[in-house]
Design a protein around this motif. Structure first.
Motif, PDB file in Angstrom:
ATOM      1  N   MET A   1     -15.065  35.416  26.717  1.00 16.97           N
ATOM      2  CA  MET A   1     -13.616  35.824  27.513  1.00 16.97           C
ATOM      3  C   MET A   1     -13.701  34.852  28.719  1.00 16.97           C
ATOM      4  N   SER A   2     -12.353  34.929  29.649  1.00 22.13           N
ATOM      5  CA  SER A   2     -11.838  34.469  30.530  1.00 22.13           C
ATOM      6  C   SER A   2     -11.927  35.554  31.053  1.00 22.13           C
ATOM      7  N   PRO A   3     -11.577  36.154  32.479  1.00 22.70           N
ATOM      8  CA  PRO A   3     -11.621  36.513  33.433  1.00 22.70           C
ATOM      9  C   PRO A   3      -9.815  37.155  33.343  1.00 22.70           C
ATOM     10  N   THR A   4      -9.686  38.240  34.125  1.00 24.54           N
ATOM     11  CA  THR A   4      -8.227  38.953  34.247  1.00 24.54           C
ATOM     12  C   THR A   4      -7.823  38.835  35.415  1.00 24.54           C
ATOM     13  N   ASP A   5      -6.809  37.888  35.827  1.00 28.16           N
ATOM     14  CA  ASP A   5      -6.277  38.444  36.995  1.00 28.16           C
ATOM     15  C   ASP A   5      -5.501  39.764  36.941  1.00 28.16           C
ATOM     16  N   ARG A   6      -5.536  40.446  38.586  1.00 30.97           N
ATOM     17  CA  ARG A   6      -4.640  41.521  38.528  1.00 30.97           C
ATOM     18  C   ARG A   6      -4.189  41.776  40.210  1.00 30.97           C
ATOM     19  N   PHE A   7      -3.699  42.292  40.702  1.00 28.41           N
ATOM     20  CA  PHE A   7      -2.850  42.863  42.082  1.00 28.41           C
ATOM     21  C   PHE A   7      -3.137  43.690  42.624  1.00 28.41           C
ATOM     22  N   VAL A   8      -3.368  44.261  44.112  1.00 29.30           N
ATOM     23  CA  VAL A   8      -3.434  44.904  44.900  1.00 29.30           C
ATOM     24  C   VAL A   8      -2.067  45.301  45.795  1.00 29.30           C
ATOM     25  N   ASP A   9      -0.922  46.118  45.872  1.00 29.95           N
ATOM     26  CA  ASP A   9      -0.316  45.883  46.589  1.00 29.95           C
ATOM     27  C   ASP A   9      -0.824  46.787  48.286  1.00 29.95           C
ATOM     28  N   ARG A  10      -0.409  46.022  49.081  1.00 29.13           N
ATOM     29  CA  ARG A  10      -0.110  46.202  50.688  1.00 29.13           C
ATOM     30  C   ARG A  10       0.263  45.857  51.302  1.00 29.13           C
ATOM     31  N   GLY A  11       1.435  46.954  51.539  1.00 28.93           N
ATOM     32  CA  GLY A  11       2.619  46.745  52.218  1.00 28.93           C
ATOM     33  C   GLY A  11       2.942  45.512  51.854  1.00 28.93           C
ATOM     34  N   THR A  12       3.657  44.762  52.813  1.00 30.55           N
ATOM     35  CA  THR A  12       4.262  43.561  52.073  1.00 30.55           C
ATOM     36  C   THR A  12       3.583  42.534  51.993  1.00 30.55           C
ATOM     37  N   THR A  69      -1.499  36.835  48.438  1.00 32.37           N
ATOM     38  CA  THR A  69      -0.388  36.402  48.718  1.00 32.37           C
ATOM     39  C   THR A  69       0.235  37.144  50.280  1.00 32.37           C
ATOM     40  N   PRO A  70       0.960  37.024  51.179  1.00 35.15           N
ATOM     41  CA  PRO A  70       1.529  36.159  51.118  1.00 35.15           C
ATOM     42  C   PRO A  70       0.405  34.472  52.029  1.00 35.15           C
ATOM     43  N   THR A  71       0.739  33.616  52.063  1.00 37.05           N
ATOM     44  CA  THR A  71      -0.349  32.376  53.319  1.00 37.05           C
ATOM     45  C   THR A  71       0.313  33.017  54.520  1.00 37.05           C
ATOM     46  N   PRO A  72      -1.111  33.371  54.922  1.00 39.14           N
ATOM     47  CA  PRO A  72      -0.801  33.713  56.822  1.00 39.14           C
ATOM     48  C   PRO A  72       0.199  32.799  57.164  1.00 39.14           C
ATOM     49  N   SER A  73       0.562  33.196  58.103  1.00 36.09           N
ATOM     50  CA  SER A  73       1.851  32.453  58.862  1.00 36.09           C
ATOM     51  C   SER A  73       1.784  32.970  60.667  1.00 36.09           C
ATOM     52  N   PHE A 172     -12.244  24.529  60.117  1.00 37.78           N
ATOM     53  CA  PHE A 172     -12.965  25.866  60.052  1.00 37.78           C
ATOM     54  C   PHE A 172     -12.118  26.725  59.072  1.00 37.78           C
ATOM     55  N   GLY A 173     -12.270  27.209  58.015  1.00 35.83           N
ATOM     56  CA  GLY A 173     -11.923  29.062  57.872  1.00 35.83           C
ATOM     57  C   GLY A 173     -10.590  28.640  57.170  1.00 35.83           C
ATOM     58  N   GLY A 174     -10.307  28.023  57.110  1.00 35.44           N
ATOM     59  CA  GLY A 174      -8.768  27.606  56.154  1.00 35.44           C
ATOM     60  C   GLY A 174      -8.199  28.824  57.225  1.00 35.44           C
ATOM     61  N   ARG A 175      -6.231  28.169  56.755  1.00 36.53           N
ATOM     62  CA  ARG A 175      -5.182  28.557  57.591  1.00 36.53           C
ATOM     63  C   ARG A 175      -5.988  30.510  57.623  1.00 36.53           C
ATOM     64  N   GLN A 176      -5.581  30.595  58.717  1.00 38.57           N
ATOM     65  CA  GLN A 176      -5.673  32.587  59.060  1.00 38.57           C
ATOM     66  C   GLN A 176      -4.835  33.125  60.098  1.00 38.57           C
TER      67      GLN A 176
END
Length: 278
Positions: A1-12, A69-73, A172-176
């Protein structure tokens, strides 16, 4: 079986969780917390290895990374304290599926720092232990002959993030988010966790800890891990070092994830030795 994706809301913001098939209905739960800029999908070999060892596995993308999400801005205002709170939200989200099962955090690099900070600020969290793999405060004095270079490099990154109001991820570190990099730079400069009261709380922490460092890891050398676990005055700490893993030409800090058997064996043995889990 493949993994399943879920999400946890943290404000925006929204945290992405990837649930791997559990080997049994009573399996203990391993929550993988990735390194800075590393997407959760990168940890599939580790997740499958831990699953084969008997764990139900959940990989949580750090805020703003991978499927989160979202990507850091420039509008992103979160820092280390928020990442630590996110760990608590992830653990709480597991209760619906894994109520009353022992939970162990497996934190890599920044993920390990966030996990430790969560336990320091929430000492009664329902977590049986935390495994730190190549995870430590990046204190510049722990880098031997490279220490002056590390100090300059970390402070340049923090200053650039402050100036641009975002860290673009150059080299280094990706967008943060800028506060993440400000906190990271502060910890590199001072050798202390950049959250008020964290150092004193860590000294009182009693959650069992496995701390693993890797030969030739230029990002998290053995001395940085020693410095970090030295803060844990009351916790039972098992300290391990492993040889560098060769995988796909990646640096030692990341190569072990692609060939995780040595780390999985240590986690499994350590977890089996812990007192009865709540």
């Amino acid at each position: 079986m493949s993994p399943t994706d879920r999400f946890v809301d943290r404000g925006t913001d929204r945290l992405a969780l990837r649930f791997y098939p559990a080997p049994s209905e009573t399996a203990s739960v391993a929550v993988i917390l990735p390194a800075m800029g590393a997407a959760g999908r990168f940890y599939r070999p580790l997740a499958e290895s831990l699953g084969a060892a008997g764990f139900a596995v959940v990989v949580a993308d750090l805020r703003g990374t991978g499927g989160s999400t979202p990507t850091p801005s420039r509008a992103s205002g979160y820092g280390y304290a928020d990442l630590a709170d996110d760990v608590g939200a992830v653990v709480d989200a597991l209760k619906a599926d894994y109520a009353d099962r022992p939970v162990v955090l497996v934190g890599h690099s920044l993920g390990g720092q966030a996990g430790l900070l969560h336990l320091a600020t929430a000492p009664d969290a329902p977590v049986a232990g935390i495994a730190l793999v190549a995870a430590a405060v990046p204190y510049w004095r722990a880098y031997g002959r490279h220490s002056p270079t590390i100090l300059l490099y970390t402070q340049w990154i923090a200053a650039t993030a402050a100036l641009l109001r975002i860290w673009p991820g150059w080299s280094f570190g990706g967008r943060q988010a800028r506060r993440v990099m400000a906190d990271w730079g502060r910890s590199a400069r001072t050798g202390r966790f950049p959250v008020a009261g964290a150092e004193a709380a860590l000294a009182e922490l009693t959650v069992p800890v496995l701390a693993v460092s890797i030969d030739h890891d230029v990002y998290t050398p053995h001395a940085a891990v020693d410095h970090t676990v030295g803060k844990l005055r009351r916790a039972a700490v098992r300290r391990e070092r492993i040889a560098r893993v060769e995988a796909e030409g990646r640096p030692a800090h990341f190569a072990w994830v692609r060939a995780p058997e040595a780390v999985t064996a240590l986690i499994t043995d350590w977890f089996a030795s812990l007192p009865p889990h709540r």
